[in-house]
Design a protein around this motif. Structure first.
Motif, PDB file in Angstrom:
ATOM      1  N   TRP A 105       0.823  -1.206   0.000  1.00 57.78           N
ATOM      2  CA  TRP A 105       0.000   0.000   0.000  1.00 57.78           C
ATOM      3  C   TRP A 105       0.858   1.258   0.000  1.00 57.78           C
ATOM      4  CZ3 TRP A 105      -0.034   3.888   3.568  1.00 57.78           C
ATOM      5  CH2 TRP A 105       0.361   3.618   4.883  1.00 57.78           C
ATOM      6  N   ARG A 106       2.020   1.209   0.654  1.00 61.41           N
ATOM      7  CA  ARG A 106       2.885   2.393   0.664  1.00 61.41           C
ATOM      8  C   ARG A 106       3.479   2.653  -0.720  1.00 61.41           C
ATOM      9  NH1 ARG A 106       3.470  -0.277   5.423  1.00 61.41           N
ATOM     10  NH2 ARG A 106       3.203   0.940   7.360  1.00 61.41           N
ATOM     11  N   GLY A 107       3.963   1.584  -1.355  1.00 69.18           N
ATOM     12  CA  GLY A 107       4.524   1.752  -2.692  1.00 69.18           C
ATOM     13  C   GLY A 107       3.481   2.169  -3.710  1.00 69.18           C
ATOM     14  N   THR A 108       2.257   1.658  -3.558  1.00 69.69           N
ATOM     15  CA  THR A 108       1.170   2.061  -4.450  1.00 69.69           C
ATOM     16  C   THR A 108       0.861   3.535  -4.265  1.00 69.69           C
ATOM     17  OG1 THR A 108       0.239  -0.178  -4.384  1.00 69.69           O
ATOM     18  CG2 THR A 108      -1.228   1.603  -5.088  1.00 69.69           C
ATOM     19  N   ARG A 109       0.690   3.935  -3.012  1.00 69.13           N
ATOM     20  CA  ARG A 109       0.381   5.347  -2.720  1.00 69.13           C
ATOM     21  C   ARG A 109       1.494   6.272  -3.203  1.00 69.13           C
ATOM     22  NH1 ARG A 109       1.936   9.233   0.658  1.00 69.13           N
ATOM     23  NH2 ARG A 109       0.389  10.785   1.381  1.00 69.13           N
ATOM     24  N   ASN A 110       2.740   5.829  -3.062  1.00 61.74           N
ATOM     25  CA  ASN A 110       3.870   6.683  -3.413  1.00 61.74           C
ATOM     26  C   ASN A 110       4.358   6.505  -4.845  1.00 61.74           C
ATOM     27  OD1 ASN A 110       3.940   7.871  -0.823  1.00 61.74           O
ATOM     28  ND2 ASN A 110       5.118   6.145  -0.019  1.00 61.74           N
ATOM     29  N   LYS A 111       3.586   5.754  -5.635  1.00 60.26           N
ATOM     30  CA  LYS A 111       3.734   5.698  -7.086  1.00 60.26           C
ATOM     31  C   LYS A 111       5.017   5.028  -7.572  1.00 60.26           C
ATOM     32  CE  LYS A 111       0.843   9.830  -7.659  1.00 60.26           C
ATOM     33  NZ  LYS A 111       0.659  11.122  -8.350  1.00 60.26           N
ATOM     34  N   VAL A 112       5.369   3.881  -6.977  1.00 57.39           N
ATOM     35  CA  VAL A 112       6.519   3.144  -7.475  1.00 57.39           C
ATOM     36  C   VAL A 112       6.321   2.735  -8.927  1.00 57.39           C
ATOM     37  CG1 VAL A 112       5.681   0.899  -6.615  1.00 57.39           C
ATOM     38  CG2 VAL A 112       8.133   1.276  -6.990  1.00 57.39           C
ATOM     39  N   ALA A 113       5.075   2.440  -9.327  1.00 62.68           N
ATOM     40  CA  ALA A 113       4.815   2.040 -10.716  1.00 62.68           C
ATOM     41  C   ALA A 113       5.183   3.158 -11.692  1.00 62.68           C
ATOM     42  CB  ALA A 113       3.354   1.640 -10.884  1.00 62.68           C
ATOM     43  N   ALA A 114       4.908   4.398 -11.322  1.00 58.18           N
ATOM     44  CA  ALA A 114       5.275   5.526 -12.187  1.00 58.18           C
ATOM     45  C   ALA A 114       6.791   5.658 -12.299  1.00 58.18           C
ATOM     46  CB  ALA A 114       4.669   6.821 -11.638  1.00 58.18           C
ATOM     47  N   ASN A 115       7.501   5.342 -11.223  1.00 64.08           N
ATOM     48  CA  ASN A 115       8.959   5.401 -11.276  1.00 64.08           C
ATOM     49  C   ASN A 115       9.530   4.334 -12.199  1.00 64.08           C
ATOM     50  OD1 ASN A 115       8.742   7.451  -9.448  1.00 64.08           O
ATOM     51  ND2 ASN A 115       9.678   6.365  -7.722  1.00 64.08           N
ATOM     52  N   VAL A 116       8.902   3.154 -12.227  1.00 61.26           N
ATOM     53  CA  VAL A 116       9.331   2.116 -13.164  1.00 61.26           C
ATOM     54  C   VAL A 116       9.151   2.605 -14.598  1.00 61.26           C
ATOM     55  CG1 VAL A 116       8.847  -0.202 -14.048  1.00 61.26           C
ATOM     56  CG2 VAL A 116       8.888   0.212 -11.579  1.00 61.26           C
ATOM     57  N   ILE A 117       8.013   3.193 -14.875  1.00 57.90           N
ATOM     58  CA  ILE A 117       7.751   3.703 -16.224  1.00 57.90           C
ATOM     59  C   ILE A 117       8.757   4.785 -16.603  1.00 57.90           C
ATOM     60  CG2 ILE A 117       6.053   4.994 -17.599  1.00 57.90           C
ATOM     61  CD1 ILE A 117       3.907   3.427 -15.885  1.00 57.90           C
ATOM     62  N   ALA A 118       9.082   5.660 -15.667  1.00 55.33           N
ATOM     63  CA  ALA A 118      10.066   6.716 -15.941  1.00 55.33           C
ATOM     64  C   ALA A 118      11.439   6.126 -16.244  1.00 55.33           C
ATOM     65  CB  ALA A 118      10.136   7.666 -14.755  1.00 55.33           C
ATOM     66  N   ARG A 119      11.834   5.122 -15.499  1.00 62.63           N
ATOM     67  CA  ARG A 119      13.140   4.518 -15.718  1.00 62.63           C
ATOM     68  C   ARG A 119      13.162   3.702 -17.017  1.00 62.63           C
ATOM     69  NH1 ARG A 119      17.713   3.614 -12.027  1.00 62.63           N
ATOM     70  NH2 ARG A 119      18.439   4.729 -13.869  1.00 62.63           N
ATOM     71  N   MET A 120      12.030   3.124 -17.397  1.00 62.61           N
ATOM     72  CA  MET A 120      11.957   2.474 -18.702  1.00 62.61           C
ATOM     73  C   MET A 120      12.150   3.509 -19.802  1.00 62.61           C
ATOM     74  SD  MET A 120       8.845  -0.283 -18.078  1.00 62.61           S
ATOM     75  CE  MET A 120       8.885  -0.966 -19.751  1.00 62.61           C
TER      76      MET A 120
ATOM     77  N   VAL B 150      -2.400   5.619 -11.242  1.00 53.96           N
ATOM     78  CA  VAL B 150      -0.989   5.987 -11.265  1.00 53.96           C
ATOM     79  C   VAL B 150      -0.378   5.758 -12.642  1.00 53.96           C
ATOM     80  CG1 VAL B 150       1.294   5.349 -10.368  1.00 53.96           C
ATOM     81  CG2 VAL B 150      -0.627   5.669  -8.791  1.00 53.96           C
ATOM     82  N   VAL B 151      -0.617   4.591 -13.232  1.00 53.81           N
ATOM     83  CA  VAL B 151       0.037   4.302 -14.506  1.00 53.81           C
ATOM     84  C   VAL B 151      -0.614   5.059 -15.655  1.00 53.81           C
ATOM     85  CG1 VAL B 151       0.934   2.092 -13.704  1.00 53.81           C
ATOM     86  CG2 VAL B 151      -1.251   2.149 -14.894  1.00 53.81           C
ATOM     87  N   GLU B 152      -1.907   5.324 -15.574  1.00 54.41           N
ATOM     88  CA  GLU B 152      -2.523   6.157 -16.603  1.00 54.41           C
ATOM     89  C   GLU B 152      -1.972   7.577 -16.543  1.00 54.41           C
ATOM     90  OE1 GLU B 152      -6.764   6.092 -16.749  1.00 54.41           O
ATOM     91  OE2 GLU B 152      -6.898   3.947 -17.146  1.00 54.41           O
ATOM     92  N   GLN B 153      -1.800   8.108 -15.348  1.00 59.02           N
ATOM     93  CA  GLN B 153      -1.220   9.448 -15.211  1.00 59.02           C
ATOM     94  C   GLN B 153       0.218   9.487 -15.726  1.00 59.02           C
ATOM     95  OE1 GLN B 153      -1.763  10.525 -11.063  1.00 59.02           O
ATOM     96  NE2 GLN B 153      -3.709  11.540 -11.496  1.00 59.02           N
ATOM     97  N   ALA B 154       0.893   8.337 -15.687  1.00 59.71           N
ATOM     98  CA  ALA B 154       2.262   8.257 -16.208  1.00 59.71           C
ATOM     99  C   ALA B 154       2.300   8.089 -17.721  1.00 59.71           C
ATOM    100  CB  ALA B 154       3.006   7.107 -15.542  1.00 59.71           C
ATOM    101  N   GLY B 155       1.125   7.964 -18.365  1.00 60.02           N
ATOM    102  CA  GLY B 155       1.061   7.912 -19.814  1.00 60.02           C
ATOM    103  C   GLY B 155       0.702   6.577 -20.426  1.00 60.02           C
TER     104      GLY B 155
END
Length: 260
Positions: free
Chosen positions: A138-153, A215-220
């Protein structure tokens, strides 16, 4: 001297997403059957920290590699800390190696993520040939770890619109009861996101899948490129380990996703 390990007594199953092209990306989310562990960790336990025999854990991991179709010796995994840091394969790896996300553009390298009710995610860009894996509690979801993965990709040439994201078996809104402080933490970040807070019989529940999609939609990532309907781990004891259901009788860290 260690005793000989028993043979698997049941069939090994790997849950996969139809969204990700299996011809280009070998991926999956192992279920709990088909391994050699005994007792409380029966049978496909792949976490070493909670009392299982190390030989059994290694055998289980090799069984998953054989069944899943990847090279066990090229499996990469790091310690998860419910954070948002993402490591790119090829970068210097610090000690301790504490990352909740991994990305790679190297053929043959398999990324692994651990989970036990938390969301295991895999990311695949069929255009750039880049993949990622993440652990999101829940912490990683709230803090947008998924968006960070997309950014690093993106650093490896990915465009968010080309990335496919699949959520693996994890605790659903049906079972993820939380305290008011957790509800408030999500509302501080996501306001009144529709479907995020679900009334429960005793306390509110949080739908981490609804938040992850946001989160991932906001990341594009395009809406049609998100698979966010996996089974609930707590609801299906015959298929999945679950900390919420079994407490410390369940592995707290178990490899729950891989992609290569």
């Amino acid at each position: 001297m260690s005793q000989a390990l028993p043979s698997p007594v049941d069939e090994l199953h790997i849950y996969r997403s139809a969204l990700i092209d299996a011809q280009q990306f070998v991926h999956g989310f192992p279920e709990r059957t088909g391994g050699v562990s005994q007792g409380l960790r029966r049978s496909l336990n792949m976490g070493v920290r909670w009392g299982d025999e190390p030989e059994a854990v290694e055998r289980n991991r090799r069984l998953v590699a054989e069944h899943g179709g990847f090279d066990f010796d090229r499996l990469v995994a790091t310690k998860h800390v419910h954070g948002t840091e993402v490591w790119r394969v090829g970068e210097p790896l610090p000690e301790p190696a504490e990352f909740d996300g991994l990305v790679s553009d190297r053929p043959g390298v398999t990324l692994g993520a651990f989970a036990a009710d938390c969301i295991p995610l895999v990311f695949a860009d069929p255009v750039a040939g880049v993949c990622g894996a993440a652990h999101a509690g829940w912490r990683g979801t709230r803090n947008k770890v998924a968006a960070n993965v997309i950014a690093r990709m993106g650093e490896l040439g990915s465009e968010p619109a080309n990335i496919r994201v699949a959520l693996g078996p994890s605790i659903g809104a049906c079972c993820f009861e939380v305290g008011p402080e957790v509800v408030e933490a999500f509302r501080e970040r996501f306001a009144d996101l529709a479907g995020m807070v679900v009334p429960g019989p005793r306390r509110d529940h949080i739908d981490l899948r609804v938040v992850t999609r946001q989160v991932v939609e906001q990341a594009g990532v395009l809406p049609e490129h998100i698979d966010d309907t996996p089974p609930c781990t707590k609801c299906q004891p015959e298929r999945f380990f679950s900390y919420r259901r079994d407490g410390r009788d369940a592995p707290l860290t178990d490899i729950k996703s891989f992609i290569t």
